[in-house]
Motif scaffolding. Structure first.
Motif, mmCIF file in Angstrom:
data_model
loop_
_atom_site.group_PDB
_atom_site.id
_atom_site.type_symbol
_atom_site.label_atom_id
_atom_site.label_comp_id
_atom_site.label_asym_id
_atom_site.label_seq_id
_atom_site.Cartn_x
_atom_site.Cartn_y
_atom_site.Cartn_z
ATOM 1 N N ASN A 125 -118.089 63.547 -2.131
ATOM 2 C CA ASN A 125 -119.490 63.294 -2.365
ATOM 3 C C ASN A 125 -119.934 61.821 -2.179
ATOM 4 O OD1 ASN A 125 -119.914 65.872 -3.024
ATOM 5 N ND2 ASN A 125 -119.415 65.645 -5.201
ATOM 6 N N ALA A 126 -118.974 61.037 -1.796
ATOM 7 C CA ALA A 126 -119.395 59.412 -1.513
ATOM 8 C C ALA A 126 -120.355 59.395 -0.406
ATOM 9 C CB ALA A 126 -118.330 58.652 -1.423
ATOM 10 N N SER A 127 -121.426 58.541 -0.500
ATOM 11 C CA SER A 127 -121.795 58.240 0.762
ATOM 12 C C SER A 127 -122.179 56.648 1.041
ATOM 13 C CB SER A 127 -123.745 58.857 0.377
ATOM 14 O OG SER A 127 -124.309 58.581 1.710
ATOM 15 N N PRO A 128 -121.345 56.009 1.839
ATOM 16 C CA PRO A 128 -121.283 54.643 2.038
ATOM 17 C C PRO A 128 -122.611 54.307 2.600
ATOM 18 C CG PRO A 128 -119.527 55.687 3.129
ATOM 19 C CD PRO A 128 -120.324 56.803 2.424
ATOM 20 N N ASP A 129 -123.026 52.953 2.461
ATOM 21 C CA ASP A 129 -124.131 52.398 3.102
ATOM 22 C C ASP A 129 -124.394 52.675 4.479
ATOM 23 O OD1 ASP A 129 -124.887 51.554 0.450
ATOM 24 O OD2 ASP A 129 -123.829 49.661 0.743
ATOM 25 N N ALA A 130 -123.284 52.328 5.273
ATOM 26 C CA ALA A 130 -123.615 52.610 6.601
ATOM 27 C C ALA A 130 -123.912 53.973 7.043
ATOM 28 C CB ALA A 130 -122.205 52.373 7.231
ATOM 29 N N ILE A 131 -123.650 55.129 6.347
ATOM 30 C CA ILE A 131 -124.012 56.256 6.680
ATOM 31 C C ILE A 131 -125.379 56.588 6.201
ATOM 32 C CG2 ILE A 131 -123.702 58.840 5.984
ATOM 33 C CD1 ILE A 131 -120.609 58.280 5.901
ATOM 34 N N ARG A 132 -125.811 56.006 5.021
ATOM 35 C CA ARG A 132 -127.088 56.048 4.739
ATOM 36 C C ARG A 132 -128.115 55.251 5.558
ATOM 37 N NH1 ARG A 132 -126.743 53.715 -0.678
ATOM 38 N NH2 ARG A 132 -124.643 54.721 -1.009
ATOM 39 N N ILE A 133 -127.763 54.355 6.045
ATOM 40 C CA ILE A 133 -128.640 53.573 7.112
ATOM 41 C C ILE A 133 -128.879 54.130 8.328
ATOM 42 C CG2 ILE A 133 -128.645 51.225 8.415
ATOM 43 C CD1 ILE A 133 -127.420 49.897 6.196
ATOM 44 N N ALA A 134 -127.687 54.660 8.782
ATOM 45 C CA ALA A 134 -127.668 55.523 10.038
ATOM 46 C C ALA A 134 -128.450 56.958 9.899
ATOM 47 C CB ALA A 134 -126.282 55.840 10.581
ATOM 48 N N ALA A 135 -128.381 57.543 8.604
ATOM 49 C CA ALA A 135 -129.273 58.830 8.431
ATOM 50 C C ALA A 135 -130.704 58.347 8.375
ATOM 51 C CB ALA A 135 -128.574 59.543 7.338
ATOM 52 N N ALA A 136 -131.036 57.260 7.814
ATOM 53 C CA ALA A 136 -132.617 56.910 7.648
ATOM 54 C C ALA A 136 -132.991 56.405 9.073
ATOM 55 C CB ALA A 136 -132.584 55.690 6.648
ATOM 56 N N GLY A 137 -132.151 56.151 9.967
ATOM 57 C CA GLY A 137 -132.680 55.839 11.197
ATOM 58 C C GLY A 137 -133.284 54.443 11.286
ATOM 59 N N SER A 138 -132.917 53.451 10.224
ATOM 60 C CA SER A 138 -133.285 52.174 10.129
ATOM 61 C C SER A 138 -132.292 51.123 10.856
ATOM 62 C CB SER A 138 -133.520 51.770 8.755
ATOM 63 O OG SER A 138 -132.372 51.977 8.147
ATOM 64 N N ALA A 139 -131.292 51.627 11.544
ATOM 65 C CA ALA A 139 -130.208 50.787 11.988
ATOM 66 C C ALA A 139 -130.714 49.861 13.279
ATOM 67 C CB ALA A 139 -129.067 51.805 12.329
ATOM 68 N N GLY A 140 -131.612 50.491 13.909
ATOM 69 C CA GLY A 140 -132.252 49.677 15.101
ATOM 70 C C GLY A 140 -132.862 48.675 14.559
ATOM 71 N N GLN A 141 -133.639 48.617 13.453
ATOM 72 C CA GLN A 141 -134.142 47.496 12.679
ATOM 73 C C GLN A 141 -133.299 46.461 12.481
ATOM 74 O OE1 GLN A 141 -136.280 49.253 9.405
ATOM 75 N NE2 GLN A 141 -137.925 50.205 10.577
ATOM 76 N N LEU A 142 -131.986 46.744 12.127
ATOM 77 C CA LEU A 142 -130.958 45.548 11.846
ATOM 78 C C LEU A 142 -130.632 45.055 13.241
ATOM 79 C CD1 LEU A 142 -128.995 47.508 9.357
ATOM 80 C CD2 LEU A 142 -130.502 45.850 8.713
ATOM 81 N N ILE A 143 -130.695 45.854 14.134
ATOM 82 C CA ILE A 143 -130.112 45.228 15.578
ATOM 83 C C ILE A 143 -131.351 44.680 16.499
ATOM 84 C CG2 ILE A 143 -128.838 45.905 17.606
ATOM 85 C CD1 ILE A 143 -127.765 48.099 16.040
ATOM 86 N N ALA A 144 -132.391 44.987 15.961
ATOM 87 C CA ALA A 144 -133.590 44.491 16.590
ATOM 88 C C ALA A 144 -133.699 42.869 16.884
ATOM 89 C CB ALA A 144 -135.017 44.845 15.876
ATOM 90 N N THR A 145 -133.310 42.173 15.763
ATOM 91 C CA THR A 145 -133.082 40.768 15.832
ATOM 92 C C THR A 145 -131.732 40.270 15.958
ATOM 93 O OG1 THR A 145 -132.688 40.506 13.399
ATOM 94 C CG2 THR A 145 -135.151 40.367 14.068
#
Length: 67
Positions: free
Chosen positions: A28-48
């Motif tokens: 049942n664990a949900s690491p931060d990387a999976i939560r960020i990818a599921a939220a679709g906000s990973a592009g914002q981290l790479i944008a800068t």
């Protein structure tokens, strides 16, 4: 003899319970990387873009001088 058997059985049940809880937590664990990818906000981290995350030594992060 009955006391030893009872203690051994209760130890076995306790170990099974702990193993079951650990397995359930891993499933049942949900690491931060999976939560960020599921939220679709990973592009914002790479944008800068960052020039180089590692110390610039000319090999790992080659310098992009055009002049």
């Amino acid at each position: 003899m009955k006391f030893e058997a009872l203690m051994l059985r209760s130890l076995f049940v306790a170990c099974l319970l702990v193993c079951g809880l650990v397995l359930g937590a891993m499933v049942n664990a949900s690491p931060d990387a999976i939560r960020i990818a599921a939220a679709g906000s990973a592009g914002q981290l790479i944008a800068t873009p960052v020039a180089c995350a590692l110390p610039p030594d000319g090999v790992v992060c080659p310098r992009t001088n055009n002049g």
